[in-house]
Every structure is written in C-alpha cells, then in structure tokens.
Motif scaffolding. Structure first.
Motif, PDB file in Angstrom:
ATOM      1  N   PHE A 136       0.829  -1.202   0.000  1.00 42.22           N
ATOM      2  CA  PHE A 136       0.000   0.000   0.000  1.00 42.22           C
ATOM      3  C   PHE A 136       0.869   1.259   0.000  1.00 42.22           C
ATOM      4  O   PHE A 136       0.617   2.203  -0.759  1.00 42.22           O
ATOM      5  CB  PHE A 136      -0.933  -0.001   1.217  1.00 42.22           C
ATOM      6  N   LYS A 137       1.888   1.267   0.839  1.00 44.32           N
ATOM      7  CA  LYS A 137       2.789   2.416   0.923  1.00 44.32           C
ATOM      8  C   LYS A 137       3.432   2.709  -0.434  1.00 44.32           C
ATOM      9  O   LYS A 137       3.521   3.864  -0.862  1.00 44.32           O
ATOM     10  CB  LYS A 137       3.869   2.154   1.972  1.00 44.32           C
ATOM     11  N   ASN A 138       3.854   1.654  -1.126  1.00 40.90           N
ATOM     12  CA  ASN A 138       4.480   1.841  -2.429  1.00 40.90           C
ATOM     13  C   ASN A 138       3.483   2.279  -3.491  1.00 40.90           C
ATOM     14  O   ASN A 138       3.843   3.020  -4.416  1.00 40.90           O
ATOM     15  CB  ASN A 138       5.197   0.562  -2.855  1.00 40.90           C
ATOM     16  N   ALA A 139       2.232   1.849  -3.363  1.00 34.40           N
ATOM     17  CA  ALA A 139       1.198   2.308  -4.294  1.00 34.40           C
ATOM     18  C   ALA A 139       0.972   3.806  -4.141  1.00 34.40           C
ATOM     19  O   ALA A 139       0.842   4.539  -5.132  1.00 34.40           O
ATOM     20  CB  ALA A 139      -0.101   1.542  -4.062  1.00 34.40           C
ATOM     21  N   VAL A 140       0.926   4.276  -2.905  1.00 33.52           N
ATOM     22  CA  VAL A 140       0.783   5.715  -2.651  1.00 33.52           C
ATOM     23  C   VAL A 140       1.963   6.471  -3.251  1.00 33.52           C
ATOM     24  O   VAL A 140       1.790   7.506  -3.916  1.00 33.52           O
ATOM     25  CB  VAL A 140       0.673   5.993  -1.137  1.00 33.52           C
ATOM     26  N   SER A 141       3.160   5.966  -3.036  1.00 36.89           N
ATOM     27  CA  SER A 141       4.359   6.631  -3.560  1.00 36.89           C
ATOM     28  C   SER A 141       4.380   6.628  -5.082  1.00 36.89           C
ATOM     29  O   SER A 141       4.766   7.621  -5.706  1.00 36.89           O
ATOM     30  CB  SER A 141       5.618   5.941  -3.028  1.00 36.89           C
ATOM     31  N   PHE A 142       3.965   5.527  -5.693  1.00 38.42           N
ATOM     32  CA  PHE A 142       3.920   5.425  -7.150  1.00 38.42           C
ATOM     33  C   PHE A 142       2.995   6.476  -7.739  1.00 38.42           C
ATOM     34  O   PHE A 142       3.338   7.176  -8.704  1.00 38.42           O
ATOM     35  CB  PHE A 142       3.466   4.023  -7.553  1.00 38.42           C
ATOM     36  N   TYR A 168       3.303  -5.484  -5.768  1.00 35.75           N
ATOM     37  CA  TYR A 168       3.319  -6.599  -4.809  1.00 35.75           C
ATOM     38  C   TYR A 168       4.762  -6.970  -4.480  1.00 35.75           C
ATOM     39  O   TYR A 168       5.565  -7.234  -5.372  1.00 35.75           O
ATOM     40  CB  TYR A 168       2.575  -7.811  -5.393  1.00 35.75           C
ATOM     41  N   GLU A 169       5.060  -6.990  -3.194  1.00 30.32           N
ATOM     42  CA  GLU A 169       6.406  -7.327  -2.722  1.00 30.32           C
ATOM     43  C   GLU A 169       6.595  -8.837  -2.716  1.00 30.32           C
ATOM     44  O   GLU A 169       5.785  -9.570  -2.144  1.00 30.32           O
ATOM     45  CB  GLU A 169       6.603  -6.757  -1.320  1.00 30.32           C
ATOM     46  N   ASP A 170       7.691  -9.314  -3.336  1.00 26.15           N
ATOM     47  CA  ASP A 170       7.924 -10.753  -3.389  1.00 26.15           C
ATOM     48  C   ASP A 170       8.639 -11.251  -2.138  1.00 26.15           C
ATOM     49  O   ASP A 170       8.945 -10.475  -1.221  1.00 26.15           O
ATOM     50  CB  ASP A 170       8.677 -11.140  -4.671  1.00 26.15           C
ATOM     51  N   ARG A 171       8.915 -12.530  -2.079  1.00 26.13           N
ATOM     52  CA  ARG A 171       9.500 -13.141  -0.884  1.00 26.13           C
ATOM     53  C   ARG A 171      10.938 -12.700  -0.636  1.00 26.13           C
ATOM     54  O   ARG A 171      11.500 -12.987   0.416  1.00 26.13           O
ATOM     55  CB  ARG A 171       9.425 -14.666  -0.980  1.00 26.13           C
ATOM     56  N   PHE A 172      11.537 -12.032  -1.627  1.00 25.81           N
ATOM     57  CA  PHE A 172      12.898 -11.529  -1.462  1.00 25.81           C
ATOM     58  C   PHE A 172      12.914 -10.056  -1.046  1.00 25.81           C
ATOM     59  O   PHE A 172      13.974  -9.438  -0.975  1.00 25.81           O
ATOM     60  CB  PHE A 172      13.684 -11.711  -2.764  1.00 25.81           C
ATOM     61  N   GLY A 173      11.727  -9.501  -0.801  1.00 25.66           N
ATOM     62  CA  GLY A 173      11.624  -8.118  -0.371  1.00 25.66           C
ATOM     63  C   GLY A 173      11.648  -7.111  -1.499  1.00 25.66           C
ATOM     64  O   GLY A 173      11.757  -5.899  -1.259  1.00 25.66           O
ATOM     65  N   VAL A 174      11.525  -7.570  -2.741  1.00 32.06           N
ATOM     66  CA  VAL A 174      11.511  -6.672  -3.905  1.00 32.06           C
ATOM     67  C   VAL A 174      10.069  -6.275  -4.201  1.00 32.06           C
ATOM     68  O   VAL A 174       9.196  -7.138  -4.358  1.00 32.06           O
ATOM     69  CB  VAL A 174      12.130  -7.348  -5.141  1.00 32.06           C
ATOM     70  N   SER A 175       9.820  -4.972  -4.273  1.00 26.09           N
ATOM     71  CA  SER A 175       8.470  -4.472  -4.536  1.00 26.09           C
ATOM     72  C   SER A 175       8.275  -4.318  -6.042  1.00 26.09           C
ATOM     73  O   SER A 175       8.685  -3.324  -6.641  1.00 26.09           O
ATOM     74  CB  SER A 175       8.253  -3.128  -3.825  1.00 26.09           C
ATOM     75  N   ASN A 176       7.682  -5.328  -6.635  1.00 29.44           N
ATOM     76  CA  ASN A 176       7.515  -5.360  -8.086  1.00 29.44           C
ATOM     77  C   ASN A 176       6.303  -4.559  -8.530  1.00 29.44           C
ATOM     78  O   ASN A 176       5.248  -4.586  -7.886  1.00 29.44           O
ATOM     79  CB  ASN A 176       7.360  -6.803  -8.571  1.00 29.44           C
ATOM     80  N   VAL A 177       6.466  -3.864  -9.646  1.00 26.40           N
ATOM     81  CA  VAL A 177       5.362  -3.140 -10.279  1.00 26.40           C
ATOM     82  C   VAL A 177       5.033  -3.870 -11.581  1.00 26.40           C
ATOM     83  O   VAL A 177       5.885  -4.010 -12.460  1.00 26.40           O
ATOM     84  CB  VAL A 177       5.745  -1.680 -10.578  1.00 26.40           C
ATOM     85  N   LYS A 206      13.068   2.436  -2.436  1.00 24.44           N
ATOM     86  CA  LYS A 206      13.134   3.575  -1.520  1.00 24.44           C
ATOM     87  C   LYS A 206      12.074   4.636  -1.862  1.00 24.44           C
ATOM     88  O   LYS A 206      12.330   5.835  -1.838  1.00 24.44           O
ATOM     89  CB  LYS A 206      14.531   4.204  -1.535  1.00 24.44           C
ATOM     90  N   GLY A 207      10.870   4.134  -2.175  1.00 21.17           N
ATOM     91  CA  GLY A 207       9.752   5.040  -2.423  1.00 21.17           C
ATOM     92  C   GLY A 207       9.715   5.650  -3.805  1.00 21.17           C
ATOM     93  O   GLY A 207       8.860   6.492  -4.084  1.00 21.17           O
ATOM     94  N   ARG A 208      10.606   5.234  -4.696  1.00 15.05           N
ATOM     95  CA  ARG A 208      10.637   5.769  -6.053  1.00 15.05           C
ATOM     96  C   ARG A 208      10.449   4.641  -7.058  1.00 15.05           C
ATOM     97  O   ARG A 208      10.955   3.541  -6.876  1.00 15.05           O
ATOM     98  CB  ARG A 208      11.976   6.471  -6.340  1.00 15.05           C
ATOM     99  N   PHE A 209       9.720   4.939  -8.139  1.00 15.69           N
ATOM    100  CA  PHE A 209       9.523   3.953  -9.192  1.00 15.69           C
ATOM    101  C   PHE A 209      10.721   3.939 -10.125  1.00 15.69           C
ATOM    102  O   PHE A 209      11.171   4.983 -10.605  1.00 15.69           O
ATOM    103  CB  PHE A 209       8.263   4.271  -9.986  1.00 15.69           C
ATOM    104  N   VAL A 210      11.244   2.743 -10.367  1.00 13.80           N
ATOM    105  CA  VAL A 210      12.357   2.557 -11.302  1.00 13.80           C
ATOM    106  C   VAL A 210      11.872   1.630 -12.409  1.00 13.80           C
ATOM    107  O   VAL A 210      11.575   0.456 -12.161  1.00 13.80           O
ATOM    108  CB  VAL A 210      13.594   1.949 -10.601  1.00 13.80           C
ATOM    109  N   LYS A 211      11.785   2.146 -13.627  1.00 18.69           N
ATOM    110  CA  LYS A 211      11.288   1.348 -14.739  1.00 18.69           C
ATOM    111  C   LYS A 211      12.325   0.312 -15.164  1.00 18.69           C
ATOM    112  O   LYS A 211      13.522   0.585 -15.198  1.00 18.69           O
ATOM    113  CB  LYS A 211      10.941   2.247 -15.925  1.00 18.69           C
ATOM    114  N   ASN A 212      11.850  -0.887 -15.481  1.00 16.31           N
ATOM    115  CA  ASN A 212      12.715  -1.969 -15.927  1.00 16.31           C
ATOM    116  C   ASN A 212      12.997  -1.798 -17.426  1.00 16.31           C
ATOM    117  O   ASN A 212      12.093  -1.927 -18.260  1.00 16.31           O
ATOM    118  CB  ASN A 212      12.035  -3.312 -15.661  1.00 16.31           C
ATOM    119  N   GLN A 213      14.243  -1.507 -17.763  1.00 12.02           N
ATOM    120  CA  GLN A 213      14.591  -1.267 -19.155  1.00 12.02           C
ATOM    121  C   GLN A 213      14.497  -2.528 -20.015  1.00 12.02           C
ATOM    122  O   GLN A 213      14.493  -2.448 -21.248  1.00 12.02           O
ATOM    123  CB  GLN A 213      16.009  -0.686 -19.232  1.00 12.02           C
TER     124      GLN A 213
END
Length: 224
Positions: A136-142, A168-177, A206-213
């Motif tokens: 939820f926090k990352n959705a707000v930031s996005f 959705y954050e995966d089991r490795f703690g990565v917040s995937n978009v 860290k609260g910022r969206f980084v696009k996957n190239q």
C-alpha cells in the motif's frame, strides 16, 4: 503552497482487509480500515503531499469473487469523477488478484486517465510477515511520483503513468510493479505472482519507481 495528491482508496476486502482474531483470519466490522490506520502511523514525509479518501463498495474474501462482484466493481468505477483524483488504489485478496487485474487492465488500461493500482497482502495487516502495508505504501508513492507537483508541468510530463498496475512485494523483499494485464496467477502455497513475458514493468525502490529497461510490452499490438 503545494496542492496535495488526492488518492481514492477502494476497499473490497481480502486478507489485506482482514483482522486476526484468535486462530482465525476474517473480515469484521471496520477491519478494512486497519490498513489505513497503520499507514497513517508511519507518519512519513510523503503524507504532507497526499490526501486519502476511502470508499467501501463491498467487502468479501476474494475467493468468493464472481461475475456479479466484478460487475458491481465496474459499476462503481463508472461513477467516479476521475478529474477529482490523482490516482486510485484498489485493495484486493490474493486468491483472485490476478484475475481481477486482468479484467481491469483489459477494460481500462488504455483509457484510464490516471494510475490505478491494485494491492493485496500475503498475511493480515499487523502480522510479522505481512507485505500488505509495504504494498500500500508503495502504491501511494507510485501515484504521488507520477503526478506532477512542479509549477512547470512540462518538466515532468514523462512522470505520469496512467493505466492499471499491480504492486506486490515478493518473498525476497523486492516491490515489483506489474502492468495489470501482465501479472499471472500466484503460487497457491507461497503467494508469489508471475509475469507474462518474464520481466516486470519496474520496481519500487526507496519510495521511487524505477522502470525496468528490459521490460517488453507484450500486450500491445505491434505497429509496422
């Protein structure tokens, strides 16, 4: 004076809207608002830029989703004045998360004038291993990042990500978009979602969206 991003939070139930009571996890009166309460307790600087408005069109566990439920959700979405908001967050259960995402992405991705983000949780809010608050926090930031706060909109025209997404954050703690039309069904044992094409749209870092190239848009027609 900086105008706040106004975000509409559509609460529909699921584990992210449940409470733990003894040995059971279930939806109860006002349990959906636990997520909002916990988010406000974080007291992060971004809260000075964001205003949350909540609505609860219905409350179910997502395994009970039917065509009638989807019809109800779409009927509600048709009543929204999108000009009043900078983004929409829809809370949902994990069991049918990818199916609702596919439906909403197919219907709205190309016409949505703002970011619509679906979020879910592997465990109830407050449980030690829950990723719901992080999602939820990352959705707000996005959404907040995608909306231009600058007095000169031309400076941030590339920041706007209108469309339908899942975070959705995966089991490795990565917040995937994910683009909503690309997320695939989760593993029923570990609540890990896949992605059509093998590459997520991006990540929240860290609260910022980084696009996957390396992301390739497989769900758009190829223009030759």
């Amino acid at each position: 004076y900086m105008k706040k991003s106004k975000i509409l939070v559509v609460l529909t139930g699921g584990t992210i809207g449940s409470r733990v009571s003894g040995t059971t996890i279930d939806i109860s009166d006002n349990s959906q608002y636990c997520l909002i309460e916990e988010y406000k307790k974080l007291n992060e600087p971004i809260m000075e830029q964001v205003e949350l408005e909540t609505v609860e069109p219905y409350t179910i566990l997502s395994e009970n989703t039917t065509l009638n439920v989807w019809t109800q959700l779409c009927a509600y979405l048709a009543t929204i004045d999108y000009s009043q908001y900078q983004g929409i967050i829809i809370t949902h259960g994990t069991d049918t998360y990818s199916y609702t995402a596919a439906m909403l992405g197919t219907l709205y991705d190309s016409v949505m004038p703002l970011p619509m983000v679906l979020v879910a949780s592997n465990y109830a809010i407050g449980e030690p291993m829950s990723n719901g608050l992080s999602n939820f926090k990352n959705a707000v930031s996005f959404i907040n990042q995608s909306w231009c706060h600058d007095k000169h909109p031309a400076k941030c025209i590339d920041m706007m990500y209108a469309g339908v997404y899942c975070i959705y954050e995966d089991r490795f703690g990565v917040s995937n978009v994910y683009r909503a039309v690309e997320i695939t069904e989760s593993d029923t044992c570990i609540d890990q979602f896949g992605v059509y094409g093998g590459e997520v749209y991006g990540i929240m870092e860290k609260g910022r969206f980084v696009k996957n190239q390396n992301h390739v848009n497989h769900c758009e027609p190829i223009v030759t």
